[in-house]
Design a protein around this motif. Structure first.
Motif, short mmCIF file in Angstrom:
data_model
loop_
_atom_site.label_atom_id
_atom_site.label_comp_id
_atom_site.label_asym_id
_atom_site.label_seq_id
_atom_site.Cartn_x
_atom_site.Cartn_y
_atom_site.Cartn_z
N ALA A 81 0.84 -1.20 0.00
CA ALA A 81 0.00 0.00 0.00
C ALA A 81 0.88 1.25 0.00
CB ALA A 81 -0.93 0.00 1.21
N LEU A 82 1.92 1.25 0.80
CA LEU A 82 2.83 2.39 0.85
C LEU A 82 3.56 2.56 -0.48
CD1 LEU A 82 4.06 4.69 2.48
CD2 LEU A 82 5.63 3.03 3.52
N ALA A 87 2.26 9.23 -6.06
CA ALA A 87 2.72 10.60 -5.80
C ALA A 87 3.89 10.96 -6.71
CB ALA A 87 3.13 10.75 -4.34
N ALA A 88 4.76 10.00 -6.96
CA ALA A 88 5.90 10.23 -7.86
C ALA A 88 5.43 10.50 -9.28
CB ALA A 88 6.84 9.02 -7.83
N SER A 90 3.73 13.99 -9.47
CA SER A 90 4.66 15.11 -9.30
C SER A 90 5.80 15.11 -10.32
CB SER A 90 5.25 15.08 -7.90
OG SER A 90 6.04 13.92 -7.72
N CYS A 91 5.86 14.08 -11.16
CA CYS A 91 6.97 13.91 -12.12
C CYS A 91 8.32 13.82 -11.40
CB CYS A 91 6.98 15.02 -13.16
SG CYS A 91 5.48 15.06 -14.16
N ASP A 92 8.31 13.31 -10.19
CA ASP A 92 9.50 13.10 -9.37
C ASP A 92 9.72 11.59 -9.34
OD1 ASP A 92 11.55 13.22 -7.53
OD2 ASP A 92 10.41 14.35 -6.04
N LYS A 93 10.40 11.08 -10.33
CA LYS A 93 10.43 9.65 -10.64
C LYS A 93 11.11 8.79 -9.58
CE LYS A 93 10.61 10.44 -15.60
NZ LYS A 93 11.35 10.15 -16.83
N ASN A 119 3.13 15.55 -2.41
CA ASN A 119 1.96 14.89 -2.99
C ASN A 119 1.54 13.67 -2.21
OD1 ASN A 119 0.95 16.14 -5.67
ND2 ASN A 119 3.17 16.39 -5.69
N TYR A 120 2.50 12.92 -1.70
CA TYR A 120 2.20 11.75 -0.85
C TYR A 120 1.44 12.21 0.41
CZ TYR A 120 3.17 8.31 2.82
OH TYR A 120 3.06 7.47 3.88
#
Length: 191
Positions: free
Chosen positions: A96-97, A104-105, A108-111, A186-187
Protein backbone atom coordinates in the motif's frame (compact mmCIF):
# COMPACT_ATOMS: atom_id res chain seq x y z
CA UNK A 1 4.10 22.09 3.38
CA UNK A 2 3.14 24.35 6.28
CA UNK A 3 1.52 26.81 3.87
CA UNK A 4 -0.57 24.00 2.38
CA UNK A 5 -1.89 23.12 5.86
CA UNK A 6 -2.40 19.37 5.41
CA UNK A 7 -4.78 17.80 7.90
CA UNK A 8 -2.10 15.45 9.21
CA UNK A 9 0.77 15.59 11.67
CA UNK A 10 4.19 15.36 10.06
CA UNK A 11 7.39 14.83 11.99
CA UNK A 12 10.66 15.40 10.20
CA UNK A 13 13.99 14.29 11.58
CA UNK A 14 17.31 15.32 10.10
CA UNK A 15 20.28 13.07 10.66
CA UNK A 16 23.72 13.60 9.27
CA UNK A 17 27.11 11.98 9.40
CA UNK A 18 30.51 13.07 8.31
CA UNK A 19 33.15 10.46 7.62
CA UNK A 20 36.19 12.09 9.24
CA UNK A 21 39.42 10.45 10.36
CA UNK A 22 40.31 10.69 14.03
CA UNK A 23 41.94 8.61 16.72
CA UNK A 24 38.52 7.49 17.98
CA UNK A 25 36.94 6.94 14.54
CA UNK A 26 35.30 3.62 13.71
CA UNK A 27 37.52 1.16 11.92
CA UNK A 28 36.83 -2.12 10.12
CA UNK A 29 36.26 -4.86 12.66
CA UNK A 30 34.70 -2.63 15.32
CA UNK A 31 31.37 -3.72 16.77
CA UNK A 32 29.01 -0.92 17.79
CA UNK A 33 25.68 -1.05 19.58
CA UNK A 34 22.78 0.79 17.97
CA UNK A 35 20.11 2.69 19.89
CA UNK A 36 17.86 -0.36 19.44
CA UNK A 37 20.41 -2.54 21.23
CA UNK A 38 21.29 -4.45 18.06
CA UNK A 39 25.01 -4.84 17.46
CA UNK A 40 26.62 -3.94 14.15
CA UNK A 41 29.99 -5.06 12.82
CA UNK A 42 31.71 -2.26 10.89
CA UNK A 43 32.99 -3.74 7.65
CA UNK A 44 33.15 -0.47 5.74
CA UNK A 45 33.66 2.92 7.37
CA UNK A 46 32.23 4.64 4.30
CA UNK A 47 28.80 3.28 5.25
CA UNK A 48 28.50 5.61 8.22
CA UNK A 49 25.23 7.27 7.19
CA UNK A 50 23.18 4.15 7.71
CA UNK A 51 24.50 3.88 11.29
CA UNK A 52 23.07 7.30 12.10
CA UNK A 53 19.88 6.63 10.15
CA UNK A 54 19.16 3.34 11.93
CA UNK A 55 19.26 5.16 15.27
CA UNK A 56 16.97 7.88 13.92
CA UNK A 57 14.50 5.23 12.75
CA UNK A 58 14.58 3.58 16.18
CA UNK A 59 14.16 6.91 17.98
CA UNK A 60 11.37 8.16 15.71
CA UNK A 61 9.36 4.95 15.80
CA UNK A 62 9.76 4.43 19.55
CA UNK A 63 8.97 8.03 20.52
CA UNK A 64 6.38 9.14 17.98
CA UNK A 65 4.58 5.89 16.98
CA UNK A 66 4.06 7.10 13.38
CA UNK A 67 1.43 5.67 11.05
CA UNK A 68 4.17 5.35 8.43
CA UNK A 69 7.82 6.26 7.93
CA UNK A 70 9.54 7.34 4.75
CA UNK A 71 13.26 7.84 5.09
CA UNK A 72 15.24 9.72 2.46
CA UNK A 73 19.00 9.41 2.14
CA UNK A 74 21.82 9.83 -0.32
CA UNK A 75 22.77 6.37 0.86
CA UNK A 76 24.55 4.40 -1.85
CA UNK A 77 26.64 4.78 -4.94
CA UNK A 78 25.13 1.43 -5.92
CA UNK A 79 21.72 3.06 -6.40
CA UNK A 80 23.34 5.78 -8.48
CA UNK A 81 25.06 3.12 -10.59
CA UNK A 82 21.73 1.33 -11.11
CA UNK A 83 19.43 4.29 -11.75
CA UNK A 84 21.67 7.21 -12.63
CA UNK A 85 20.26 10.69 -12.09
CA UNK A 86 16.75 9.95 -13.37
CA UNK A 87 14.97 7.81 -10.76
CA UNK A 88 15.28 7.67 -7.00
CA UNK A 89 15.38 4.12 -5.63
CA UNK A 90 12.24 3.04 -3.76
CA UNK A 91 12.45 0.19 -1.27
CA UNK A 92 9.54 -1.15 0.76
CA UNK A 93 7.75 -4.39 1.50
CA UNK A 94 4.50 -2.56 2.20
CA UNK A 95 2.46 -2.73 -0.99
CA UNK A 96 0.00 0.00 0.00
CA UNK A 97 2.83 2.39 0.85
CA UNK A 98 4.64 1.52 -2.39
CA UNK A 99 1.49 2.28 -4.38
CA UNK A 100 0.97 5.61 -2.59
CA UNK A 101 4.56 6.71 -3.17
CA UNK A 102 4.59 5.59 -6.80
CA UNK A 103 1.32 7.44 -7.42
CA UNK A 104 2.72 10.60 -5.80
CA UNK A 105 5.90 10.23 -7.86
CA UNK A 106 3.95 9.91 -11.08
CA UNK A 107 1.72 12.89 -10.28
CA UNK A 108 4.66 15.11 -9.30
CA UNK A 109 6.97 13.91 -12.12
CA UNK A 110 9.50 13.10 -9.37
CA UNK A 111 10.43 9.65 -10.64
CA UNK A 112 11.12 6.59 -8.52
CA UNK A 113 11.94 3.02 -9.44
CA UNK A 114 11.08 0.20 -7.06
CA UNK A 115 14.02 -2.04 -6.29
CA UNK A 116 13.91 -5.41 -4.52
CA UNK A 117 13.77 -5.73 -0.77
CA UNK A 118 13.37 -9.48 -0.46
CA UNK A 119 14.29 -11.65 2.53
CA UNK A 120 16.83 -13.52 0.37
CA UNK A 121 19.10 -10.45 0.52
CA UNK A 122 19.10 -10.25 4.33
CA UNK A 123 21.64 -13.10 4.61
CA UNK A 124 24.24 -10.87 2.96
CA UNK A 125 24.32 -8.85 6.21
CA UNK A 126 25.20 -11.84 8.39
CA UNK A 127 28.08 -11.34 10.82
CA UNK A 128 29.99 -13.83 12.96
CA UNK A 129 30.60 -11.15 15.59
CA UNK A 130 27.44 -9.03 15.78
CA UNK A 131 23.73 -9.10 15.01
CA UNK A 132 24.55 -7.77 11.54
CA UNK A 133 27.23 -6.18 9.39
CA UNK A 134 26.93 -2.61 8.16
CA UNK A 135 27.35 -3.65 4.52
CA UNK A 136 26.44 -6.72 2.53
CA UNK A 137 29.47 -7.06 0.28
CA UNK A 138 30.07 -6.07 -3.32
CA UNK A 139 26.70 -7.17 -4.74
CA UNK A 140 23.25 -5.54 -4.46
CA UNK A 141 24.61 -2.63 -2.41
CA UNK A 142 21.48 -0.47 -2.60
CA UNK A 143 19.26 -3.39 -1.63
CA UNK A 144 21.46 -4.55 1.25
CA UNK A 145 21.56 -0.97 2.57
CA UNK A 146 17.75 -0.94 2.55
CA UNK A 147 17.71 -4.41 4.17
CA UNK A 148 19.95 -3.04 6.92
CA UNK A 149 17.54 -0.15 7.58
CA UNK A 150 14.52 -2.45 7.47
CA UNK A 151 15.84 -4.22 10.58
CA UNK A 152 15.07 -1.07 12.57
CA UNK A 153 11.46 -0.61 11.37
CA UNK A 154 9.70 -3.85 12.26
CA UNK A 155 5.97 -3.40 12.67
CA UNK A 156 5.82 0.06 11.08
CA UNK A 157 4.86 0.73 7.45
CA UNK A 158 8.20 1.97 6.11
CA UNK A 159 9.81 2.94 2.82
CA UNK A 160 13.31 4.02 1.96
CA UNK A 161 14.10 6.45 -0.86
CA UNK A 162 17.73 6.34 -1.98
CA UNK A 163 18.28 9.72 -3.63
CA UNK A 164 22.04 9.41 -4.17
CA UNK A 165 21.65 9.98 -7.91
CA UNK A 166 18.80 12.48 -7.85
CA UNK A 167 19.59 14.86 -4.98
CA UNK A 168 21.94 17.09 -6.97
CA UNK A 169 23.35 17.77 -10.39
CA UNK A 170 26.88 18.61 -11.42
CA UNK A 171 28.51 20.63 -14.16
CA UNK A 172 27.28 24.08 -15.14
CA UNK A 173 23.97 23.51 -13.28
CA UNK A 174 25.71 22.29 -10.11
CA UNK A 175 23.45 22.30 -7.07
CA UNK A 176 20.63 20.62 -5.20
CA UNK A 177 17.59 19.43 -7.15
CA UNK A 178 15.05 19.56 -4.32
CA UNK A 179 14.05 15.99 -4.97
CA UNK A 180 12.07 14.22 -3.51
CA UNK A 181 10.16 17.20 -2.05
CA UNK A 182 7.48 17.21 -4.82
CA UNK A 183 6.91 13.47 -4.35
CA UNK A 184 6.66 13.76 -0.56
CA UNK A 185 4.31 16.77 -0.66
CA UNK A 186 1.96 14.89 -2.99
CA UNK A 187 2.20 11.75 -0.85
CA UNK A 188 1.29 13.73 2.30
CA UNK A 189 -1.52 15.70 0.68
CA UNK A 190 -3.13 12.44 -0.49
CA UNK A 191 -3.26 11.10 3.09
Amino acid sequence: LLQLKPAINVIGMVTSAENMPAGNASKPGDVVTSLSGKTIEILNTDAEGRLVLCDALTYGIDNFKPASVVDIATLTGACMAALGEVNSGLFTQDEALAEQLQSAAKYSCDKVWRLPLEEDYQDLLDSNFADMANIGGPLAGATTAACFLSRFTEGTPWAHLDIAGTAWVGGAKKGATGRPVPLLVNYLLAK
